[in-house]
Design a protein around this motif. Structure first.
Motif, PDB file in Angstrom:
ATOM      1  N   MET A 241       0.808  -1.223   0.000  1.00  0.00           N
ATOM      2  CA  MET A 241       0.000   0.000   0.000  1.00  0.00           C
ATOM      3  C   MET A 241       0.847   1.282   0.000  1.00  0.00           C
ATOM      4  O   MET A 241       0.555   2.234  -0.724  1.00  0.00           O
ATOM      5  N   ASP A 242       1.903   1.306   0.823  1.00  0.00           N
ATOM      6  CA  ASP A 242       2.716   2.530   0.902  1.00  0.00           C
ATOM      7  C   ASP A 242       3.413   2.846  -0.421  1.00  0.00           C
ATOM      8  O   ASP A 242       3.601   4.011  -0.765  1.00  0.00           O
ATOM      9  N   THR A 243       3.792   1.819  -1.154  1.00  0.00           N
ATOM     10  CA  THR A 243       4.422   2.048  -2.465  1.00  0.00           C
ATOM     11  C   THR A 243       3.397   2.651  -3.420  1.00  0.00           C
ATOM     12  O   THR A 243       3.699   3.585  -4.165  1.00  0.00           O
ATOM     13  N   VAL A 244       2.176   2.115  -3.385  1.00  0.00           N
ATOM     14  CA  VAL A 244       1.123   2.628  -4.267  1.00  0.00           C
ATOM     15  C   VAL A 244       0.829   4.091  -3.920  1.00  0.00           C
ATOM     16  O   VAL A 244       0.708   4.947  -4.802  1.00  0.00           O
ATOM     17  N   ILE A 245       0.751   4.384  -2.618  1.00  0.00           N
ATOM     18  CA  ILE A 245       0.458   5.768  -2.206  1.00  0.00           C
ATOM     19  C   ILE A 245       1.573   6.705  -2.677  1.00  0.00           C
ATOM     20  O   ILE A 245       1.314   7.786  -3.210  1.00  0.00           O
ATOM     21  N   ASP A 272      -9.429   1.347   6.554  1.00  0.00           N
ATOM     22  CA  ASP A 272      -9.408   1.176   8.020  1.00  0.00           C
ATOM     23  C   ASP A 272      -8.131   1.723   8.653  1.00  0.00           C
ATOM     24  O   ASP A 272      -8.118   2.052   9.843  1.00  0.00           O
ATOM     25  N   LEU A 273      -7.072   1.809   7.868  1.00  0.00           N
ATOM     26  CA  LEU A 273      -5.788   2.219   8.440  1.00  0.00           C
ATOM     27  C   LEU A 273      -5.748   3.701   8.806  1.00  0.00           C
ATOM     28  O   LEU A 273      -4.763   4.179   9.360  1.00  0.00           O
ATOM     29  N   GLN A 274      -6.848   4.407   8.510  1.00  0.00           N
ATOM     30  CA  GLN A 274      -6.909   5.804   8.928  1.00  0.00           C
ATOM     31  C   GLN A 274      -6.914   5.926  10.448  1.00  0.00           C
ATOM     32  O   GLN A 274      -6.687   6.985  10.996  1.00  0.00           O
ATOM     33  N   GLU A 275      -7.206   4.826  11.126  1.00  0.00           N
ATOM     34  CA  GLU A 275      -7.251   4.836  12.597  1.00  0.00           C
ATOM     35  C   GLU A 275      -5.861   4.755  13.228  1.00  0.00           C
ATOM     36  O   GLU A 275      -5.725   4.922  14.426  1.00  0.00           O
ATOM     37  N   THR A 276      -4.834   4.490  12.454  1.00  0.00           N
ATOM     38  CA  THR A 276      -3.476   4.401  13.010  1.00  0.00           C
ATOM     39  C   THR A 276      -2.944   5.823  13.268  1.00  0.00           C
ATOM     40  O   THR A 276      -3.503   6.788  12.745  1.00  0.00           O
ATOM     41  N   PRO A 277      -1.833   5.980  14.068  1.00  0.00           N
ATOM     42  CA  PRO A 277      -1.278   7.326  14.317  1.00  0.00           C
ATOM     43  C   PRO A 277      -0.941   8.036  13.006  1.00  0.00           C
ATOM     44  O   PRO A 277      -1.229   9.211  12.822  1.00  0.00           O
ATOM     45  N   ARG A 278      -0.364   7.289  12.050  1.00  0.00           N
ATOM     46  CA  ARG A 278      -0.016   7.887  10.771  1.00  0.00           C
ATOM     47  C   ARG A 278      -1.281   8.304  10.015  1.00  0.00           C
ATOM     48  O   ARG A 278      -1.346   9.358   9.387  1.00  0.00           O
ATOM     49  N   GLY A 279      -2.301   7.450  10.130  1.00  0.00           N
ATOM     50  CA  GLY A 279      -3.580   7.739   9.482  1.00  0.00           C
ATOM     51  C   GLY A 279      -4.195   9.018  10.031  1.00  0.00           C
ATOM     52  O   GLY A 279      -4.733   9.835   9.294  1.00  0.00           O
ATOM     53  N   GLN A 281      -2.547  11.487  11.439  1.00  0.00           N
ATOM     54  CA  GLN A 281      -1.717  12.609  10.958  1.00  0.00           C
ATOM     55  C   GLN A 281      -2.165  12.990   9.540  1.00  0.00           C
ATOM     56  O   GLN A 281      -2.301  14.154   9.202  1.00  0.00           O
ATOM     57  N   PHE A 282      -2.440  11.943   8.754  1.00  0.00           N
ATOM     58  CA  PHE A 282      -2.901  12.160   7.374  1.00  0.00           C
ATOM     59  C   PHE A 282      -4.236  12.914   7.364  1.00  0.00           C
ATOM     60  O   PHE A 282      -4.423  13.863   6.606  1.00  0.00           O
ATOM     61  N   LEU A 283      -5.138  12.507   8.241  1.00  0.00           N
ATOM     62  CA  LEU A 283      -6.459  13.148   8.251  1.00  0.00           C
ATOM     63  C   LEU A 283      -6.377  14.635   8.591  1.00  0.00           C
ATOM     64  O   LEU A 283      -7.187  15.430   8.155  1.00  0.00           O
ATOM     65  N   GLU A 284      -5.341  14.985   9.390  1.00  0.00           N
ATOM     66  CA  GLU A 284      -5.183  16.400   9.759  1.00  0.00           C
ATOM     67  C   GLU A 284      -4.518  17.231   8.662  1.00  0.00           C
ATOM     68  O   GLU A 284      -4.537  18.449   8.691  1.00  0.00           O
ATOM     69  N   SER A 285      -3.882  16.573   7.711  1.00  0.00           N
ATOM     70  CA  SER A 285      -3.128  17.321   6.692  1.00  0.00           C
ATOM     71  C   SER A 285      -4.074  18.087   5.771  1.00  0.00           C
ATOM     72  O   SER A 285      -5.201  17.654   5.513  1.00  0.00           O
ATOM     73  N   GLN A 286      -3.598  19.241   5.289  1.00  0.00           N
ATOM     74  CA  GLN A 286      -4.443  20.063   4.419  1.00  0.00           C
ATOM     75  C   GLN A 286      -3.792  20.362   3.078  1.00  0.00           C
ATOM     76  O   GLN A 286      -4.466  20.454   2.067  1.00  0.00           O
ATOM     77  N   THR A 287      -2.476  20.565   3.098  1.00  0.00           N
ATOM     78  CA  THR A 287      -1.828  20.916   1.833  1.00  0.00           C
ATOM     79  C   THR A 287      -1.213  19.661   1.211  1.00  0.00           C
ATOM     80  O   THR A 287      -0.988  18.650   1.894  1.00  0.00           O
ATOM     81  N   LEU A 288      -0.897  19.787  -0.057  1.00  0.00           N
ATOM     82  CA  LEU A 288      -0.254  18.664  -0.753  1.00  0.00           C
ATOM     83  C   LEU A 288       1.092  18.351  -0.088  1.00  0.00           C
ATOM     84  O   LEU A 288       1.464  17.187   0.076  1.00  0.00           O
ATOM     85  N   ILE A 294       4.147  12.965   4.951  1.00  0.00           N
ATOM     86  CA  ILE A 294       3.849  11.723   5.688  1.00  0.00           C
ATOM     87  C   ILE A 294       4.480  10.521   4.984  1.00  0.00           C
ATOM     88  O   ILE A 294       4.853   9.539   5.607  1.00  0.00           O
ATOM     89  N   TRP A 295       4.612  10.625   3.674  1.00  0.00           N
ATOM     90  CA  TRP A 295       5.232   9.513   2.913  1.00  0.00           C
ATOM     91  C   TRP A 295       6.631   9.916   2.417  1.00  0.00           C
ATOM     92  O   TRP A 295       7.080   9.466   1.363  1.00  0.00           O
ATOM     93  N   ASP A 296       7.295  10.805   3.185  1.00  0.00           N
ATOM     94  CA  ASP A 296       8.675  11.235   2.893  1.00  0.00           C
ATOM     95  C   ASP A 296       8.842  11.870   1.518  1.00  0.00           C
ATOM     96  O   ASP A 296       9.892  11.733   0.889  1.00  0.00           O
TER      97      ASP A 296
END
Ligand code: FNR
Length: 321
Positions: A241-245, A272-279, A281-288, A294-296
């Motif tokens: 999944m992370d490679t695809v993202i 479902d992975l939106q529930e993880t700490p990284r998820g 953090q992602f939900l709070e992000s606003q800009t590109l 989050i994915w370096d």
């Protein structure tokens, strides 16, 4: 455009924007459909180069493989839109399968299945006046015979292929797909049938061939399986999944995709992975850039954005609240 033996990215509202279409092509999809675009919204837009509110964005790379799907109930409007993009896309498809209230109330999508004369007229007008192939995407009716009768009428307009989603207008994605009805249609018409509706059973690339076999179809079209993991198109197998993202994000940056659309597509990969700490953090992000970090890929994003600005392309999407 040839519709035999193809694996196709299905039309999906908000998912099938340019970066996802390019990602599907990168992973091996043969043809990619746009999200459904409503005719009158399209007619209110202007052709621009990298500017303005985006209704449809495309690029040279997908030109021979992209099918623009229209939501319409009117042949004159549909033709006007098709003429605007005739030299930019490989084919035009008419949505005759959307069961949403917005479509039905407007006489579009699945509403056209109960108005075969209107559906035929829209297709025939496009076929007679365009230099590119015309297709449509339908849902099945309650019986194989009724479905075939309708399909025969649509085929007589001169369309080059027909995508058949093996569920009725009242069935939802969790219902079993009627492979037998798709098979019956495929056995009895002479143009390619593109089978659709198998995502629940398609977990890896080799499952696509099984679905093709079960439906006796020429080609297979994937929606949810691609939405969840676009690397389903790879013959070599699924990617993590992370490679695809990351692959998706690079394209979103390269083509200046809006942060909201980018976020929506990634949400549908993460699920479902939106529930993880990284998820979270992602939900709070606003800009590109925040999403990319989050994915370096924060550095990649900033570098590209400054290149765009130097080239005079507005970094409009990055001007956030
Ligand atoms: C869709 N679908 C859809 N169909 C269509 O003709 N035009 C569209 O714009 C959309 N939009 C859309 C958005 C999303 C998020 C999903 C999941 C689905 C329906 C889709 O193309 C397909 O027919 C069904 O999802 C069944 O195929 P799968 O998912 O089993 O491969």
């Amino acid at each position: 455009m040839n519709y035999e033996n193809k694996i196709i990215l299905a039309p999906m509202v908000r998912i099938g924007t340019l970066p996802m279409r390019l990602l599907a092509l990168k992973y091996g999809a043969d043809i990619v459909y746009t999200e459904e675009l409503i005719d009158w919204k399209f007619l209110r837009s202007k052709r621009r180069f990298n500017d303005g509110t985006i209704v449809f964005r495309t690029c040279e790379e997908e030109k021979k493989k992209v099918v623009l799907q229209l939501g319409t109930c009117d042949e004159a409007r549909a033709l006007k839109v098709a003429k605007l993009v005739e030299h930019d896309v490989a084919a035009i498809d008419i949505n005759m399968g959307c069961p949403k209230e917005f479509s039905i109330k407007g006489g579009m999508g699945v509403a056209l299945l109960s108005k075969p004369d209107k559906a035929y007229q829209i297709l025939k007008t496009l076929v007679d006046n365009l230099s590119i192939p015309v297709t449509c995407k339908i849902r099945i009716l309650k019986t194989p015979e009724a479905t075939l009768e309708l399909v025969n009428k649509l085929v007589s307009s001169g369309i080059k292929a027909i995508a058949v989603h093996g569920r009725t207008k009242d069935e939802r994605p969790q219902h079993a797909v009627h492979t037998d009805i798709i098979h019956y249609v495929a056995d009895n018409i002479s143009i390619p049938v593109i089978a659709n509706g198998g995502s629940k059973e398609i977990e890896k690339h080799s499952d696509v061939a099984i679905f093709k076999e079960m439906t006796g179809s020429s080609s297979v079209m994937l929606a949810r399986a691609a939405e969840w993991n676009c690397s389903i198109f790879r013959k070599e197998g699924l990617l993590p999944m992370d490679t695809v993202i990351k692959d998706y994000l690079k394209l979103a940056v390269d083509y200046d995709n809006s942060p909201s659309n980018t976020k929506y597509c990634i949400q549908n990969i993460l699920r479902d992975l939106q529930e993880t700490p990284r998820g979270r953090q992602f939900l709070e992000s606003q800009t590109l850039e925040q999403i990319c970090s989050i994915w370096d890929l924060g550095g990649y994003c900033l570098e590209k954005q400054s290149q765009f600005q130097k080239m005079g392309i507005q970094g409009r999407w990055q001007v956030c609240p």
